[in-house]
Design an enzyme around this catalytic site. Structure first.
Site, PDB file in Angstrom:
ATOM      1  N   TYR A   1     -21.624 -18.180   8.563  1.00  0.00           N
ATOM      2  CA  TYR A   1     -20.710 -19.230   7.934  1.00  0.00           C
ATOM      3  C   TYR A   1     -20.288 -18.506   6.702  1.00  0.00           C
ATOM      4  CZ  TYR A   1     -19.322 -23.568   5.556  1.00  0.00           C
ATOM      5  OH  TYR A   1     -18.424 -24.411   4.919  1.00  0.00           O
TER       6      TYR A   1
ATOM      7  N   ASP B   1     -20.906 -11.085   2.399  1.00  0.00           N
ATOM      8  CA  ASP B   1     -20.942 -12.481   1.907  1.00  0.00           C
ATOM      9  C   ASP B   1     -22.293 -12.607   1.558  1.00  0.00           C
ATOM     10  OD1 ASP B   1     -21.233 -15.116   1.384  1.00  0.00           O
ATOM     11  OD2 ASP B   1     -20.135 -15.830   3.279  1.00  0.00           O
TER      12      ASP B   1
ATOM     13  N   LYS C   1     -23.820 -19.824  -5.211  1.00  0.00           N
ATOM     14  CA  LYS C   1     -25.111 -20.208  -5.284  1.00  0.00           C
ATOM     15  C   LYS C   1     -25.995 -20.053  -6.554  1.00  0.00           C
ATOM     16  CE  LYS C   1     -25.263 -21.089  -0.347  1.00  0.00           C
ATOM     17  NZ  LYS C   1     -25.263 -22.474   0.245  1.00  0.00           N
TER      18      LYS C   1
HETATM   19  N1  PMP Z   1     -20.917 -18.156   2.541  1.00  0.00           N
HETATM   20  C1  PMP Z   1     -22.161 -18.371   2.792  1.00  0.00           C
HETATM   21  C2  PMP Z   1     -23.266 -17.197   3.283  1.00  0.00           C
HETATM   22  C3  PMP Z   1     -22.702 -19.637   2.400  1.00  0.00           C
HETATM   23  O1  PMP Z   1     -24.080 -19.936   2.990  1.00  0.00           O
HETATM   24  C4  PMP Z   1     -22.163 -20.885   2.058  1.00  0.00           C
HETATM   25  C5  PMP Z   1     -22.447 -22.015   1.929  1.00  0.00           C
HETATM   26  N2  PMP Z   1     -23.502 -22.536   2.603  1.00  0.00           N
HETATM   27  C6  PMP Z   1     -20.541 -20.330   1.645  1.00  0.00           C
HETATM   28  C7  PMP Z   1     -20.311 -19.111   1.875  1.00  0.00           C
HETATM   29  C8  PMP Z   1     -19.629 -21.406   1.226  1.00  0.00           C
HETATM   30  O2  PMP Z   1     -19.960 -21.748  -0.022  1.00  0.00           O
HETATM   31  P1  PMP Z   1     -19.626 -23.190  -0.918  1.00  0.00           P
HETATM   32  O3  PMP Z   1     -20.367 -24.135  -0.029  1.00  0.00           O
HETATM   33  O4  PMP Z   1     -20.168 -23.046  -2.256  1.00  0.00           O
HETATM   34  O5  PMP Z   1     -18.277 -23.169  -0.629  1.00  0.00           O
END
Ligand code: PMP
Length: 424
Positions: free
Chosen positions: A141, A236, A264
């Protein structure tokens, strides 16, 4: 005000009562809790129940809740103004920390969320390469951006189909979806479409199908193939950044991507995302370059100081070995409890993240992750909650430890989990 009353009111005002879907507990049933306070490794709900927290704001927290230094920095900064919309010094402080800590990053652009980070990284990769196709992996994701919120069609290397109404097929088709940890599928996709692939985006340790660790060859081959075909490799590291090690997964696995997405932990609990990479790539971003991306609140001073205090602590104390040992202790303890009860399970753990899968299969991709008994997970989740242990309300997520989880907290959590499992 209690959980039930608050959630009822929330349902009238917010779709599903929430601002992010998993919070509604749909995957696990039962009534969602409303959290009112967090301190160290504990959180409190509106009914006054106290939990040992392994959700840690979906991994955004690594120093636990309300760490004194971070809170103080935010308070002091707030007195000076909440946002300027022009450059403030803390953007430079945080950028310097990122560049110092993350091996492949020489320049960075701050945004407000992980989604914005990946969305902007994709635009940058397309802009730099002049190509359209994006490769992503099933079960990873990357936020809810149209090009990345797609699921696989049938077959090994398939063009994406929209993951939700609202995404045009034409856009989803520009994304190729491959199985994680599958070098053959990767090679096949590059042989067929390599010259049209702008970038491959990957969670270098997957956290969003539950924890799935990359096999060594997988990341190596990713780096080799993207280089060979002139595609960019995007890590990512929204979850793994500053969690797998102080330089993230790229430091731990010694593989340098072209673009890194962060979020995060980077915001120390406040909304921040970022994308960064080598100078020649990042200099293509506006206003230095022609690839546009912007943000009113990007580089917000409160978020910048929260992030900077957090990263400084991680850089100076390097708590990673201790975090990993405690995670191992928790994983081993939970494994023993489930073993004794005769419940088939697999526990994937690395650094300070872990997932308990209720399956007897090795979990190395989304297909095997899906073999997990999600009904049993739902029962497990609710039993834990009742005993005062909070884990993510979905099978396909990671549990996170923080430096605030001490040995005694892990022991207490294990006692509570044992009690919960007995009732299953
Ligand atoms: N990339 C990863 C690996 C994630 O785990 C997340 C959110 N859990 C995101 C992108 C998206 O981040 P956000 O919820 O801050 O938009």
């Amino acid at each position: 005000m209690n959980n039930e009353k608050l959630f009822k009111e929330a349902l009238e005002l917010l779709p599903g009562g929430v601002n992010s879907p998993v919070r509604a507990f749909k995957a696990v049933g039962g009534n969602p809790i409303v959290l009112v306070k967090g301190l160290g490794c504990r959180v409190w709900d509106a009914d006054g129940n106290k939990y040992i927290d392994f959700l840690a704001s979906w991994g955004a927290l690594i120093l636990g809740h309300a760490p004194k230094k971070v809170v103080k920095a935010v308070q002091e900064e707030a007195e000076k103004g909440l946002s300027f919309g022009l450059t403030n010094p803390h953007e430079i402080t945080l950028a310097r920390l990122v560049v110092e800590m993350v091996p492949s990053v020489e320049k960075v652009r701050f945004v407000n969320s992980g989604t914005e980070a990946t969305m902007s990284a994709i635009r940058l990769a397309r802009g730099v390469t002049g190509r359209k196709l994006v490769v992503k992996f099933e079960g990873c994701y990357h936020g809810h951006y149209d090009s990345l919120l797609v699921s696989a069609g049938s077959g090994v290397a398939t063009f994406g189909i929209p993951g939700t109404p609202g995404i045009p097929e034409e856009i989803a088709k520009l994304t190729i979806v491959l199985p994680y940890n599958n070098v053959e599928a990767l090679k096949e996709a590059f042989e067929k479409y390599g010259n049209d692939i702008a970038c491959v985006i990957v969670e270098p340790v997957a956290g969003n199908m539950g924890v799935v660790v990359p096999e060594e060859e997988f990341l190596k081959e990713l780096r080799r193939l993207t280089k060979e075909y002139g595609s960019l490799l995007v890590f990512d590291e929204v979850i793994t950044g500053f969690r797998l090690s102080k330089g993230g997964a790229q430091e731990r696995f010694r593989i340098e991507p072209d673009i890194t997405c962060l979020g995060k932990i980077l915001g120390g609990g406040l909304p921040v995302g970022a994308y960064g990479g080598k100078r020649e790539i990042m200099d293509r971003v506006a206003p230095q370059g022609e690839i546009y991306q912007a943000g009113t609140l990007a580089g917000n001073p409160l978020a910048m100081v929260a992030g900077a205090e957090t990263l400084k602590e991680l850089r100076d104390k390097e708590p990673y070995q201790e975090l990993e040992e405690r995670t191992k202790k928790l994983a081993k303890g939970v494994g023993k409890i489930l073993e004794e009860k005769g419940i088939p399970h697999r526990i994937n753990a690395i650094a300070s993240m872990m997932t308990v899968f209720f399956t007897d299969k090795e979990v190395r991709d989304f297909e095997s992750a899906k073999s997990s008994d999600t009904q049993l997970f739902a029962k497990f989740f609710r039993a834990l909650l009742e005993e005062g242990v909070l884990i993510p309300p979905s099978q396909f997520e990671a549990w996170f430890l923080t430096t605030a989880h001490e040995d005694k907290d892990i022991e207490e959590a294990l006692e509570r989990i044992e009690k919960a499992v007995k009732k299953l």
